[in-house]
Design an enzyme around this catalytic site. Sequence first.
Site, PDB file in Angstrom:
ATOM      1  N   VAL A 220      -8.255  -2.250  -2.650  1.00  0.00           N
ATOM      2  CA  VAL A 220      -8.593  -3.595  -2.185  1.00  0.00           C
ATOM      3  C   VAL A 220      -7.824  -3.916  -0.905  1.00  0.00           C
ATOM      4  CG1 VAL A 220      -8.529  -6.045  -2.730  1.00  0.00           C
ATOM      5  CG2 VAL A 220      -9.187  -4.400  -4.489  1.00  0.00           C
ATOM      6  N   ASP A 221      -6.532  -3.642  -0.890  1.00  0.00           N
ATOM      7  CA  ASP A 221      -5.746  -3.888   0.319  1.00  0.00           C
ATOM      8  C   ASP A 221      -6.314  -3.123   1.507  1.00  0.00           C
ATOM      9  OD1 ASP A 221      -3.683  -5.727  -0.295  1.00  0.00           O
ATOM     10  OD2 ASP A 221      -2.607  -4.182  -1.400  1.00  0.00           O
ATOM     11  N   VAL A 222      -6.606  -1.850   1.298  1.00  0.00           N
ATOM     12  CA  VAL A 222      -7.094  -1.027   2.406  1.00  0.00           C
ATOM     13  C   VAL A 222      -8.478  -1.487   2.852  1.00  0.00           C
ATOM     14  CG1 VAL A 222      -7.764   1.299   3.092  1.00  0.00           C
ATOM     15  CG2 VAL A 222      -5.662   0.953   1.799  1.00  0.00           C
TER      16      VAL A 222
END
Length: 401
Positions: free
Chosen positions: A171-173
Amino acid sequence: MIQAFEGIRVIDFSQVLAGPFAALQMALLGADVIKIEQPGQGDQMRTMMADNKAAEMKLSAAFLGVNSNKRGITVDLKHPDGKEIIKRLLTDADVVIENFKAGVLERLGFGYEAVRAIKPDIVYCSISGYGQQGPMAGQAAYDGAIQAASGMMNVTGTADTGPLRAGYMPVDVSAGITAAFAISSALFRRSRTGEGQRLDVAMLDSAMTLLSPVIAKYLITGVEPERIGNASPTYQGTADTWPTKDGHIQMTVITDAMAMKMCHGLGRPELADDPRFAAGQGRVDQSDEVKAIIGEIFMTDTTAHWVKRLGDAGVPVAPVHDIPQLVNFPQMAHRGVLMTLPAPPGMEGEITVTGSAFHASNGEPEGKTAAPLLGQHTDEVLAELGYDGNAIQAFRDNSVI
């Protein structure tokens, strides 16, 4: 060769992963990214998952992995002199990236409207868990929470395991990639219109785009997805992951033509006449039997043997790598995804981190410098802004920097 973002200055207020990853994409393409951190502590990623020495230096491997090519300065955003430093920086900025909770930078005096008053054509990108509006705007979020909220965890695992989170930070990436694309599109629009704009990137929205086929199937057909482990959403027994004599192999065979190639690659051409293998519906209806037959064959030899045999036959197949195997995979030497850079001051030798995921015929993405020490470039950047040595020392004496 001129890189895409040469001459673009990015003021990066972000920390941890999504925002820094977005800024990294800009930095690898030539942008002057100035990372703003709080004096004394800095980006919390500096000490996450770090051993004692790395934590002492505030240079965790995770931090080094997403902050290459940036200049780092420390500024107290609450101090009046610190605010003045930021205002000077903003007069020559093109992009602002921030991932504070919704409303935090507004309260500090650097929300979009305040920044636009300083630099009317600014591209201002806010990254947050749930976006800048709505009942959950301002709620804290990390990757794991959004994996849960987005439904990602609920479609991962098996009926027996229950929901599982991915073993990395998708999700962060993905939010970082979304933000980098949004910024790029805004800069392109600005080149045509002269106008900047506000960009609102939510981790939840980005995660949902990763689930696009799953969500579309539910909304269009009403069929709720199941947790199917390593199997294919096509439910064909020829698409799964199996153990071999020395590891694991993943194969995705979902057409009749592929199935014929697979049978020959497995050294079992007679299976091509078996309706359980020859027909797509047979591969679905007799999925467990098909998987078991293939599994018995795979256990007779090594992963490398089957990857070569099936690959030569034109079958989509791959070894299940661990990370040491991945970084030594021969294909990696030809792709340049891994960048080897001089280590930051205080560390010996070189470090290797991931870089860009694409090549360009001109103006290649390029790693030049390792992630900065906390405040490494403060004096350099302040001097560029017109502050002399006495002023810089006074800032330091007053804990502004």
